[in-house]
Motif scaffolding. Structure first.
Motif, short mmCIF file in Angstrom:
data_model
loop_
_atom_site.label_atom_id
_atom_site.label_comp_id
_atom_site.label_asym_id
_atom_site.label_seq_id
_atom_site.Cartn_x
_atom_site.Cartn_y
_atom_site.Cartn_z
N ARG A 136 0.83 -1.20 0.00
CA ARG A 136 0.00 0.00 0.00
C ARG A 136 0.86 1.26 0.00
NH1 ARG A 136 -3.12 -3.19 3.67
NH2 ARG A 136 -2.15 -2.15 5.46
N SER A 163 1.02 4.24 -2.76
CA SER A 163 0.74 5.64 -2.40
C SER A 163 1.89 6.58 -2.74
CB SER A 163 0.42 5.74 -0.90
OG SER A 163 -0.74 5.00 -0.58
N GLY A 223 -0.40 6.33 3.98
CA GLY A 223 -0.16 7.03 2.73
C GLY A 223 0.76 8.23 2.86
N SER A 249 -7.93 8.51 -4.13
CA SER A 249 -7.04 9.03 -5.16
C SER A 249 -6.51 7.95 -6.09
CB SER A 249 -5.87 9.78 -4.51
OG SER A 249 -5.17 8.92 -3.63
N GLN A 300 -6.37 2.24 -2.91
CA GLN A 300 -6.92 2.71 -1.64
C GLN A 300 -8.44 2.50 -1.55
OE1 GLN A 300 -4.50 4.98 -3.30
NE2 GLN A 300 -3.18 3.62 -2.13
#
Length: 439
Positions: free
Chosen positions: A54, A58, A143, A410, A414
């Motif tokens: 993740r 990001s 993030g 975004s 996510q």
């Protein structure tokens, strides 16, 4: 690296530095894509590996801290005053600060967005944290700062330990942190986290268990306070309800019922975020009259006025506050915070099958198993208590004439990150492969 590998290394206390070096090697190999698939002992723990992915998605730089944009003093104070966690700070402090001081650690409490609201504990460690930007008002989401106990616990929705080089950003490798999420005991809504952080050598194998236990105590205190406030409201509302001939109910400021007359008690009433006295359209009840009570509201149901139903729905799955649905119409608007399962259901209906889905089809979308219709029907029944007039059935869909708007995160990675629903996973893959996510 398996959980047991870290646990045994720390329990033996033989060589914390060797454990840190091994974790650093695992991180370097993982970031380079060089982990051998047949060597599970040299792989990151699942919760860590998923978090690293993740963080990469990001755009977090593993070698450099991102500049922090701290909350202003006014905004920090506003968030503190609005947070339910302010009432349980004594419980958190009593349970953790003595241990934090003894172990050269700090206690940190954040809101559900990962913003640091309170920070207490060892003065030398606070100064170390300042150099990382780990200060009051800082944004500690994955993030922004990569894998860390606070941000990862917010995503995983469970207690998380992050030790040394399990942190995604290199400058955090000298730290170990353990965080547990704090939930509203009334509806399970995420309120924030409580965390113990300190230098990696100060780690103790019981830290995560201690933080988890104190988090549960704080949630229990919130439950006790809720029951006490409802009892006070019930006492003041009882004589008012006794004089009303029609249908009415007394609810607290958040819509939790304290008393009813002439009707079946609801689980909860979806009130506007800023309710005002006067006429109001409410899901399930139609037009009502709202009157203030000490500690809540009196709702008179069934006013003789034309019903004004909802006309627009905003489904927000952007992840900033968790998923919410906002319903607006001629008589006003209201918002409802969604459970993870309800967010999945509405996302599927809003994006993938607006024409409607049967219970079996939704079971396939959510679980990959068309046989789990009982679970789907039960969840939709709960959801329609809040969204009467918005959701139709046979098949399940948004009602005719309701405009639906979707607010996305975004990037596709996510999207509802805690969800394992096949339909949500397919949406993530589709957004990634197409390269066109938000238009």
């Amino acid at each position: 690296m398996k959980d047991t590998a870290i646990g045994s290394a720390v329990r033996s206390a033989q060589d914390i530095r060797e454990t840190a070096r091994r974790l650093a090697s695992v991180r370097e190999a993982a970031l380079a894509g060089d982990l051998p698939p047949d060597a599970p002992l040299d792989a990151p723990r699942p919760v860590i590996g998923e978090s690293w992915l993740r963080a990469i998605g990001s755009g977090v730089d593993p070698e450099r801290d991102r500049d922090q944009h701290l909350l202003s003093v006014a905004e920090l104070e506003h968030r503190r005053q609005q947070s339910q966690l302010a009432t349980v700070l004594p419980v958190l402090g009593d349970g953790l600060l003595a241990a934090a001081d003894a172990a050269q650690q700090i206690m940190v409490v954040t809101d559900a967005e990962g913003r640091v609201l309170w920070r207490e504990g060892s003065a030398p460690v606070r100064r170390m944290a300042d150099r990382l930007g780990f200060d009051k008002g800082a944004d500690w989401r994955e993030g922004v700062v990569g894998t860390n106990a606070i941000g990862t616990a917010l995503v995983a929705r469970r207690p998380v330990l992050v030790h040394s080089a399990e942190h995604f950003v290199r400058s955090h490798h000298q730290w170990t942190c353990a965080a547990a999420p704090l939930h509203d005991p009334r509806d399970g809504r995420l309120l924030g986290t409580v965390d113990l952080s300190g230098p990696a050598p100060s780690f103790h194998p019981t830290t995560l268990s201690l933080v988890s236990a104190v988090a549960r105590l704080a949630e229990s205190e919130l439950r006790i306070r809720h029951h006490a406030s409802l009892e006070r409201l019930r006492s003041s509302a009882a004589p008012v309800l006794a004089r009303i001939g029609g249908r009415a109910l007394a609810v607290d400021a958040h819509g939790w019922p304290a008393g009813v007359t002439g009707m079946t008690p609801p689980d909860r009433v979806a009130l506007p975020k800023a309710p005002q006295a006067g006429p109001l359209w409410l899901p399930r009840y139609g037009m009502c009259a709202l009157e203030p009570l000490p500690g809540g509201w009196l709702i008179r149901v069934g006013r003789e006025e034309p019903a004004a139903g909802p006309s627009r729905v905003l489904l927000d799955v952007s992840g900033r506050d968790g998923a919410t649905v906002t319903v607006t119409g001629p008589a006003g608007g209201w918002s409802h915070e969604l459970s993870p399962r309800h967010a999945e259901l509405l996302f599927v209906l809003a994006t993938r099958h607006p024409e409607g889905r049967s219970a079996a089809e939704l079971a396939q979308d959510l679980f990959g198993d068309r046989g789990r219709t009982v679970t789907v029907r039960a969840e939709l029944s709960r959801l329609r208590r809040h969204l009467a007039g918005v959701l139709a059935h046979r098949p399940y869909r948004f009602a005719d004439g309701v405009e639906v708007e979707l607010r996305l995160p975004s990037g596709p990675g996510q999207l509802l990150p805690q969800s394992s629903a096949p339909a949500v996973a397919a949406a993530r893959r589709s957004g990634t492969e197409s390269g066109s996510w938000r238009k």
